[in-house]
Scaffold this motif. Structure first.
Motif, mmCIF file in Angstrom:
data_model
loop_
_atom_site.group_PDB
_atom_site.id
_atom_site.type_symbol
_atom_site.label_atom_id
_atom_site.label_comp_id
_atom_site.label_asym_id
_atom_site.label_seq_id
_atom_site.Cartn_x
_atom_site.Cartn_y
_atom_site.Cartn_z
ATOM 1 N N TRP A 77 -4.780 2.721 13.240
ATOM 2 C CA TRP A 77 -3.503 3.422 13.388
ATOM 3 C C TRP A 77 -2.902 3.239 14.777
ATOM 4 N N LYS A 112 -6.365 3.332 3.240
ATOM 5 C CA LYS A 112 -7.556 3.306 4.091
ATOM 6 C C LYS A 112 -8.663 2.531 3.389
ATOM 7 N N GLU A 170 -3.587 7.134 2.185
ATOM 8 C CA GLU A 170 -3.499 8.003 3.347
ATOM 9 C C GLU A 170 -2.455 9.107 3.174
ATOM 10 N N TYR A 212 0.215 3.447 2.616
ATOM 11 C CA TYR A 212 -0.823 3.117 3.590
ATOM 12 C C TYR A 212 -2.185 3.424 2.960
ATOM 13 N N VAL A 223 -6.543 0.221 8.149
ATOM 14 C CA VAL A 223 -5.490 0.644 7.228
ATOM 15 C C VAL A 223 -4.649 -0.572 6.851
#
Length: 256
Positions: free
Chosen positions: A83, A119, A177, A117, A25
């Motif tokens: 994460w 991914k 995200e 955020y 991320v």
């Protein structure tokens, strides 16, 4: 045309580990300096990144945004990281937050710092060779509710064409995200380039797509794409190594 052809956060991903089920991320914050305090802002963010974001999952890069609604703002990008790394990120204990609040935030406008955020999707991205980040074209797409699966299937089809017909192109696919219908930035496609002349080139995607999937396939692709998206927007980002904690060097092997 290139905006449609590329379907292009940024940014290459570190190797999380083949046996680790976590994914990578990127944390992105958009910062707009006070016009009268740009030099103070740059000095502060450069020193902060060198001290707290110089390596590992918390390494950070800074980009200057040169077009669109965010022109003149800076993108601060940390990662990639799993994460789980967020539980140990630099905070108050080592002086990180106090330094950020004292060295960066006094010189930005109200409302700065909105974070996103992203991914990283390695199976749909192309990092075929080592390179050094210089410029990036970011294409953002607003995907209709309930249509992300169909949108990603179309991205997979585009990726197949790049693999077979344009193997040296470098780009990354990222999904938001915490997307929102208000923001409309659900999918980001980032292309990396050195010279601005690249922006004016036509890579013939329409013909190459038809070569892979059959005559008339490109027209059908466009129809399908418009059916699953509400539109999009593009930005150009210029890497600022002088303000960053890590270099722009990217190793293709680490993207696998």
């Amino acid at each position: 045309m290139k905006k449609i052809l590329l379907l292009a956060f940024l940014l290459p991903i570190m190797a999380i580990g083949q046996n680790n089920e976590e994914y990578g991320v990127f944390e992105t914050a958009i910062l707009t300096p006070n016009p009268a305090q740009v030099s103070q802002f740059e000095k502060g963010i450069a020193a902060h990144n060198k001290k707290f974001h110089g390596d590992g999952p918390y390494g950070a890069r800074v980009y200057w945004i040169s077009n669109g609604p965010n022109t003149g703002s800076y993108a601060w990008v940390m990662g990639a990281f799993p994460w789980s790394a967020m539980d140990n990120r630099p905070t108050t204990e080592n002086g990180h937050d106090a330094d950020w609040d004292g060295s960066v935030m006094p010189y930005v406008t109200a409302g700065s710092g909105a974070q996103t955020y992203w991914k990283f999707n390695p199976e749909m991205s192309r990092f075929a060779k080592d390179f050094t980040i210089k410029n990036m074209l970011l294409n953002y797409y607003d995907v209709k509710r309930g249509k992300m699966k169909e949108a990603m299937q179309l991205v997979e089809k585009i990726n197949k064409v790049y693999v077979e017909k344009l193997p040296n192109e470098t780009y990354g696919i990222y999904t938001n995200e915490f997307g929102s219908t208000k923001e409309g930035r659900d999918l980001a496609v980032i292309s990396f380039f050195d010279k601005s002349s690249w922006l004016g080139q036509d890579n013939g995607m329409d013909k190459k797509y038809d070569e892979v999937y059959g005559k008339g396939s490109w027209d059908q692709f466009l129809k399908d794409w418009y059916d699953v998206t509400e539109g999009g927007e593009s930005e150009l980002w210029n890497f600022r190594p002088d303000l960053s904690g890590i270099s722009g060097d990217v190793k293709a092997a680490a993207r696998e």
